[in-house]
Design an enzyme around this catalytic site. Structure first.
Site, PDB file in Angstrom:
ATOM      1  N   ALA A  80       0.850  -1.201   0.000  1.00 47.09           N
ATOM      2  CA  ALA A  80       0.000   0.000   0.000  1.00 47.09           C
ATOM      3  C   ALA A  80       0.878   1.240   0.000  1.00 47.09           C
ATOM      4  CB  ALA A  80      -0.924   0.010   1.216  1.00 47.09           C
ATOM      5  N   ASP A  81       0.346   2.299  -0.580  1.00 48.77           N
ATOM      6  CA  ASP A  81       1.030   3.587  -0.539  1.00 48.77           C
ATOM      7  C   ASP A  81      -0.015   4.698  -0.567  1.00 48.77           C
ATOM      8  OD1 ASP A  81       3.879   4.796  -0.686  1.00 48.77           O
ATOM      9  OD2 ASP A  81       2.706   5.996  -2.094  1.00 48.77           O
ATOM     10  N   THR A  82       0.240   5.736   0.214  1.00 45.81           N
ATOM     11  CA  THR A  82      -0.712   6.837   0.351  1.00 45.81           C
ATOM     12  C   THR A  82      -0.039   8.166   0.040  1.00 45.81           C
ATOM     13  OG1 THR A  82      -1.925   5.635   2.082  1.00 45.81           O
ATOM     14  CG2 THR A  82      -2.288   8.010   1.964  1.00 45.81           C
TER      15      THR A  82
END
Length: 200
Positions: A74-76
């Site tokens: 995941a990456d935000t």
């Protein structure tokens, strides 16, 4: 299923635990720089997949038919006024970000990817977050707490910054760092025998 979360984020760890999943966490050491002309959605989806792929490559020997390995990445990022904000590099960068967010509505984008021996599946979640105006002294006090320094956009919605956020549109957990409902759906897709479907 043996699940590995390709992240060192304590927020993502807490959210997966809260959702009742059993997993281990292994951070991926990657260059997270933005590519030239890369859009925010493409950026977070690329990094989510690259993180998952790196951890999958390191642990693929653990994959068995009886206990298949699934790696979740995941990456935000935060997007405001056309600018992509990741984690601040220092206190001055955190101040710059918070000043940009003050009194505006911004988007929080999280890319997620799950990798198995058979396929890779991806998704993207977007939440709109509105900030009240933040005074210079409030920004200084917040930065001195240390909370903004390891957060995308230099704030944590579940922390002190909640006092400035009157409204969000979309998934709250996405802003924390992982859209849980979408993640559970993605993991189910990763485990199923149906072919991967690309998100547009």
């Amino acid at each position: 299923m043996m699940l590995i979360l390709a992240s060192a984020s304590p927020r993502r760890h807490e959210l997966l635990t809260q959702a009742g999943l059993t997993f281990t966490a292994k951070a991926a050491d990657l260059d997270e720089d933005l590519l030239p002309s890369e859009a925010a959605a493409a950026y977070v989806q690329r990094l989510a997949e690259e993180k998952a792929q790196a951890v999958w490559n390191a642990h693929r020997a653990s994959d068995t038919a009886e206990d298949p390995l699934v790696v979740l990445g995941a990456d935000t990022c935060v997007v405001v006024e056309g600018q992509i904000l990741g984690k601040p590099t220092d206190s001055a960068d955190a101040r710059r970000m918070l000043e940009l967010l003050s009194g505006r509505t911004h988007a929080v984008l999280t890319g997620i990817a799950a990798i198995t021996a058979k396929k890779t599946v991806r998704d993207l979640d977007i939440t709109q977050v509105t900030f009240n105006v933040i005074t210079d002294s409030e920004i200084g006090r917040y930065i001195s707490s240390g909370e903004p320094l390891d957060k995308a956009g230099a704030y944590a919605i579940q922390g002190y910054a909640a006092r400035w956020i009157p409204r969000i549109e979309g998934c709250y957990f996405n802003v924390v760092g992982l859209p849980i409902a979408r993640t559970i759906t993605l993991l189910a897709q990763a485990e199923s025998d149906t072919p991967a479907v690309e998100k547009v």
